[in-house]
Design a protein around this motif. Structure first.
Motif, mmCIF file in Angstrom:
data_model
loop_
_atom_site.group_PDB
_atom_site.id
_atom_site.type_symbol
_atom_site.label_atom_id
_atom_site.label_comp_id
_atom_site.label_asym_id
_atom_site.label_seq_id
_atom_site.Cartn_x
_atom_site.Cartn_y
_atom_site.Cartn_z
ATOM 1 N N TYR A 13 -50.149 -0.486 -3.355
ATOM 2 C CA TYR A 13 -51.585 -0.214 -3.374
ATOM 3 C C TYR A 13 -52.296 -1.512 -3.045
ATOM 4 O O TYR A 13 -51.923 -2.566 -3.557
ATOM 5 N N THR A 15 -55.126 -3.901 -3.869
ATOM 6 C CA THR A 15 -56.036 -4.102 -5.005
ATOM 7 C C THR A 15 -56.760 -5.433 -4.830
ATOM 8 O O THR A 15 -56.386 -6.243 -3.972
ATOM 9 N N LEU A 20 -50.182 -4.361 -4.850
ATOM 10 C CA LEU A 20 -49.504 -3.998 -6.087
ATOM 11 C C LEU A 20 -48.371 -3.049 -5.714
ATOM 12 O O LEU A 20 -48.599 -1.966 -5.187
ATOM 13 N N ALA A 22 -46.149 -0.543 -6.620
ATOM 14 C CA ALA A 22 -45.999 0.413 -7.719
ATOM 15 C C ALA A 22 -44.635 1.085 -7.721
ATOM 16 O O ALA A 22 -44.170 1.557 -8.757
ATOM 17 N N GLU A 41 -42.509 4.531 -19.234
ATOM 18 C CA GLU A 41 -43.828 4.383 -19.845
ATOM 19 C C GLU A 41 -44.935 4.490 -18.802
ATOM 20 O O GLU A 41 -44.685 4.447 -17.603
ATOM 21 N N GLY A 43 -47.624 3.691 -16.236
ATOM 22 C CA GLY A 43 -47.751 2.612 -15.262
ATOM 23 C C GLY A 43 -46.451 2.207 -14.603
ATOM 24 O O GLY A 43 -46.411 1.235 -13.843
ATOM 25 N N CYS A 44 -45.368 2.934 -14.855
ATOM 26 C CA CYS A 44 -44.074 2.549 -14.283
ATOM 27 C C CYS A 44 -43.857 3.064 -12.861
ATOM 28 O O CYS A 44 -42.838 2.771 -12.243
ATOM 29 N N GLY A 45 -44.780 3.873 -12.361
ATOM 30 C CA GLY A 45 -44.697 4.290 -10.960
ATOM 31 C C GLY A 45 -44.278 5.728 -10.734
ATOM 32 O O GLY A 45 -44.024 6.135 -9.591
ATOM 33 N N LYS A 46 -44.236 6.534 -11.781
ATOM 34 C CA LYS A 46 -43.753 7.918 -11.650
ATOM 35 C C LYS A 46 -44.652 8.759 -10.735
ATOM 36 O O LYS A 46 -44.175 9.403 -9.809
ATOM 37 N N THR A 47 -45.948 8.714 -11.018
ATOM 38 C CA THR A 47 -46.879 9.501 -10.199
ATOM 39 C C THR A 47 -46.925 8.982 -8.763
ATOM 40 O O THR A 47 -46.977 9.760 -7.808
ATOM 41 N N THR A 48 -46.875 7.674 -8.628
ATOM 42 C CA THR A 48 -46.910 7.096 -7.284
ATOM 43 C C THR A 48 -45.712 7.567 -6.467
ATOM 44 O O THR A 48 -45.851 7.924 -5.289
ATOM 45 N N PRO A 58 -53.434 7.919 -2.336
ATOM 46 C CA PRO A 58 -54.838 7.660 -2.022
ATOM 47 C C PRO A 58 -54.963 6.666 -0.865
ATOM 48 O O PRO A 58 -53.974 6.046 -0.450
ATOM 49 N N ASN A 60 -55.864 3.648 -0.528
ATOM 50 C CA ASN A 60 -55.355 2.273 -0.638
ATOM 51 C C ASN A 60 -53.845 2.220 -0.888
ATOM 52 O O ASN A 60 -53.292 1.159 -1.108
ATOM 53 N N GLN A 96 -50.817 16.051 -12.272
ATOM 54 C CA GLN A 96 -51.091 15.593 -13.626
ATOM 55 C C GLN A 96 -52.313 16.285 -14.246
ATOM 56 O O GLN A 96 -52.282 16.649 -15.400
ATOM 57 N N GLU A 177 -46.225 15.585 -15.392
ATOM 58 C CA GLU A 177 -46.820 15.775 -16.722
ATOM 59 C C GLU A 177 -47.472 17.151 -16.839
ATOM 60 O O GLU A 177 -48.661 17.245 -17.163
ATOM 61 N N LEU A 275 -47.527 -5.507 -11.810
ATOM 62 C CA LEU A 275 -46.799 -5.275 -10.562
ATOM 63 C C LEU A 275 -47.415 -5.977 -9.349
ATOM 64 O O LEU A 275 -46.903 -5.880 -8.243
HETATM 65 N N1 LIG Z 1 -55.048 4.162 -6.682
HETATM 66 C C1 LIG Z 1 -54.485 3.077 -7.211
HETATM 67 N N2 LIG Z 1 -54.880 1.842 -6.837
HETATM 68 C C2 LIG Z 1 -54.310 0.733 -7.334
HETATM 69 N N3 LIG Z 1 -53.296 0.747 -8.231
HETATM 70 C C3 LIG Z 1 -52.870 1.940 -8.641
HETATM 71 C C4 LIG Z 1 -53.430 3.165 -8.163
HETATM 72 N N4 LIG Z 1 -52.780 4.191 -8.760
HETATM 73 C C5 LIG Z 1 -51.855 3.637 -9.569
HETATM 74 N N5 LIG Z 1 -51.911 2.284 -9.499
HETATM 75 C C6 LIG Z 1 -51.041 1.332 -10.217
HETATM 76 O O1 LIG Z 1 -49.706 1.629 -9.852
HETATM 77 C C7 LIG Z 1 -48.832 1.494 -10.963
HETATM 78 C C8 LIG Z 1 -48.066 2.791 -11.167
HETATM 79 O O2 LIG Z 1 -48.977 3.808 -11.520
HETATM 80 P P1 LIG Z 1 -48.538 5.330 -11.657
HETATM 81 O O3 LIG Z 1 -49.775 6.138 -11.779
HETATM 82 O O4 LIG Z 1 -47.608 5.649 -10.554
HETATM 83 O O5 LIG Z 1 -47.755 5.287 -13.046
HETATM 84 P P2 LIG Z 1 -47.161 6.458 -13.935
HETATM 85 O O6 LIG Z 1 -45.747 6.072 -14.234
HETATM 86 O O7 LIG Z 1 -47.405 7.758 -13.294
HETATM 87 O O8 LIG Z 1 -48.023 6.334 -15.278
HETATM 88 P P3 LIG Z 1 -48.545 7.485 -16.294
HETATM 89 O O9 LIG Z 1 -47.392 7.783 -17.209
HETATM 90 O O10 LIG Z 1 -49.660 6.816 -17.018
HETATM 91 O O11 LIG Z 1 -49.002 8.665 -15.491
HETATM 92 C C9 LIG Z 1 -49.702 1.084 -12.144
HETATM 93 O O12 LIG Z 1 -49.625 -0.309 -12.256
HETATM 94 C C10 LIG Z 1 -51.081 1.513 -11.717
HETATM 95 O O13 LIG Z 1 -52.066 0.689 -12.290
#
Ligand SMILES: Nc1ncnc2c1ncn2[C@@H]1O[C@H](COP(=O)(O)OP(=O)(O)OP(=O)(O)O)[C@@H](O)[C@H]1O
Ligand SMILES: [Mg+2]
Length: 345
Positions: A13, A15, A20, A22, A41, A43-48, A58, A60, A96, A177, A275
């Protein structure tokens, strides 16, 4: 056979602080018909990871390295026009926040009809009857097709979104989720639903959650993410009963319902790394009670077993770590287990 495979997949991403990363170098596969749990946990990158696969990152966010193969073709740089026929039909998702999948200005029925008729050559009334059947499968009365999303409760909406994800009998459903924000009873019902549907439709499911006990209950295999990396993956019983990575051991101790875990619940002190500027060595070092100097300096290679893989320098010592990890004092800042001068820098 692997239905989905990511190879060395990295996502960044843009930033204000710089790029970053992810998701970093993730090799993950999903087999036909299986439920793969993805845990880690916040912020570990699952959704990304999921968004990269679905091409829903998105503005960025970008895949900067690696490949994604789905059902024999690459999803990297695929034009939207070629992805459209695949999405929902072969590869669907439950995101989510379900509310954002449903369009508030259209009735539930029209949203089903729209998606069904984009992919299938059926009349409106045939599409409505497919939708009605699917809704009843998830425990919602078909009369609800005439409702707007806001007329449903959160749990009902979530069921509608699940029905939408399944109505075209996809090969793979990615659920991020799917039960967050629902009460425990509804959560439990929705998970049972996912399991039942996966069996009867023989779809593969990727279930993303930070709730380890959910995964223990329904997943065939588990992938553990930490700091953007895949740190452990394998059959559920191996990952939970023979964890090879200290992070997995720590996660398990924080959840009550897994047999053989600690009597006392112990959470892992600290939080995942930033990250934008991740640690040089193993990303878990700062929180790992077993870390040595090597862990600070060298990123661990993946230890390769056929099915059960882990990214730790000391996989061979896992049985001893597992035993120690069950004791609360292991996770408190006990200087004796950390090399002097390294941890305190
Ligand atoms: N649109 C974005 N722009 C910048 N950074 C992002 C964006 N979306 C996520 N991040 C960052 O990417 C990293 C991974 O985020 P992600 O949403 O993939 O985590 P996650 O494991 O799904 O967390 P959660 O359990 O809270 O859903 C985090 O450090 C988050 O801050
Ligand atoms: Mg997420």
């Amino acid at each position: 056979m692997n239905l989905l495979e990511t190879r060395n997949l990295s996502v960044e991403y843009g930033t204000d602080e710089g790029p970053l990363r992810a998701v970093d170098g993730v090799d993950l596969s999903v087999e036909s018909g299986e439920i793969l749990g993805v845990v880690g946990e916040s912020g570990c990158g699952k959704t990304t990871l999921m968004k990269a696969i679905l091409n829903l990152l998105p503005e960025n966010g970008d895949v900067v390295e690696g490949d994604i193969q789905f059902d024999g073709r690459s999803l990297i740089d695929i034009p939207e026009s070629e992805l459209r026929p695949i999405r929902w039909e072969d590869l669907s998702y439950i995101i989510q926040n379900a509310m954002t999948t449903l369009d508030p200005v259209y009735r539930i029925g029209s949203q089903f009809v729209e998606i069904i008729r984009t992919h299938r050559d059926v009349s409106k009334s045939e599409a409505r009857s497919m939708a009605g059947e699917m809704l009843e499968d998830v425990g919602i009365d078909r009369s609800r097709l005439s409702d707007y999303p806001h007329e449903l409760s959160g749990g009902q909406r979530q069921r509608v979104v699940i029905a939408l994800a399944l109505v075209l009998d996809p090969k793979l459903v990615i659920a991020d989720e799917p039960t967050t924000g629902l009460d425990v009873v509804t959560q439990e019902e929705i998970l049972k639903l996912i399991k039942r549907i996966q069996k009867s439709f023989d779809s593969a499911v990727v279930l993303i959650t930070h709730d380890i006990s959910v995964v223990a209950e329904i997943a065939d295999r588990v992938a553990v993410m930490y700091g953007g990396e895949l740190v452990e993956v394998g059959p559920t019983s191996d990952v939970f009963h023979r964890s090879a990575h200290p992070y997995t051991m720590g996660l398990m101790n924080a959840f009550p319902s897994i047999e053989e875990s600690a009597d006392e619940l112990v959470s892992i002190p600290g939080s995942p790394p930033n990250l934008v500027d991740p640690p040089t060595g193993c990303r878990f070092t700062e929180r790992c009670p077993f870390a040595t100097e090597e862990c600070y300096e060298e990123p661990p290679e993946e230890t390769v077993g056929e099915r059960h893989r882990s990214r730790c320098h000391y996989t061979a010592q896992a049985p001893e770590f597992r035993e120690r990890s069950e004791r609360a004092e292991t996770w408190t800042a006990d200087e004796s287990v950390r090399p002097e001068g390294v941890y305190n820098e």
